[in-house]
Design a protein around this motif. Sequence first.
Motif, short mmCIF file in Angstrom:
data_model
loop_
_atom_site.label_atom_id
_atom_site.label_comp_id
_atom_site.label_asym_id
_atom_site.label_seq_id
_atom_site.Cartn_x
_atom_site.Cartn_y
_atom_site.Cartn_z
N CYS A 70 0.69 -1.57 -0.22
CA CYS A 70 0.22 -0.01 0.00
C CYS A 70 1.09 1.33 0.22
O CYS A 70 2.01 1.04 0.02
N HIS A 71 0.60 2.32 -0.44
CA HIS A 71 1.30 3.62 -0.59
C HIS A 71 1.95 3.90 1.03
O HIS A 71 3.35 4.58 0.71
N CYS A 72 1.64 3.58 2.01
CA CYS A 72 2.48 3.66 3.05
C CYS A 72 3.18 2.76 3.25
O CYS A 72 4.41 2.52 4.61
N GLY A 73 3.03 1.28 3.23
CA GLY A 73 3.92 0.87 3.40
C GLY A 73 3.20 -0.24 4.78
O GLY A 73 3.94 -1.91 4.92
N ALA A 74 2.28 -0.19 5.45
CA ALA A 74 2.12 -0.77 6.24
C ALA A 74 1.42 -2.09 6.11
O ALA A 74 1.27 -3.43 6.41
N CYS A 96 -5.70 -0.45 4.13
CA CYS A 96 -5.54 0.06 4.66
C CYS A 96 -5.34 2.15 5.48
O CYS A 96 -6.17 2.50 4.73
N CYS A 131 -3.91 4.68 4.79
CA CYS A 131 -3.07 5.87 3.47
C CYS A 131 -4.37 5.04 2.99
O CYS A 131 -4.09 6.10 1.53
ZN LIG Z 1 -0.83 1.62 3.87
#
Ligand SMILES: [Zn+2]
Length: 122
Positions: A7-11, A68, A71
């Motif tokens: 995902c965009h934030c990497g979570a 997520c 993000c």
């Molecule tokens: Zn994320």
Amino acid sequence: MTHIATCHCGATRLTIPRLPEKAIACTCTFCTKRGVLWGYFRPDEVVVEADSEDRVYEPSGVNRHHFCGRCGCSTWSQTPDWSAVEENDKEPVERISINLCLLDDTDVRDLPVELLDGRNSW
Ligand SMILES: [Zn+2]
């Protein structure tokens, strides 16, 4: 060769064993509003790493759509594979749908896209 989708934030980090032959563009209202392209896998083929930001939307009580909470990216879904029922007259097995737009090393536009008429199918 494995591929990583995040995902965009990497979570959320998803590892898949290969690229699918095609990306599925489902036309149901939920997929259209989110703007996702799906790749289908068996549950044992996908490694999901997600922290406490992983959220689940279950509009029908049958499908579990993960996203997520930090993000907002739609990440993956757990759904029955209804094609197994149609083809083999068996109980559906679980299918994992990966949002191919999250692939880090692949431009999803390079994959052929197949339209799935979800708007009129369920
Ligand atoms: Zn994320």
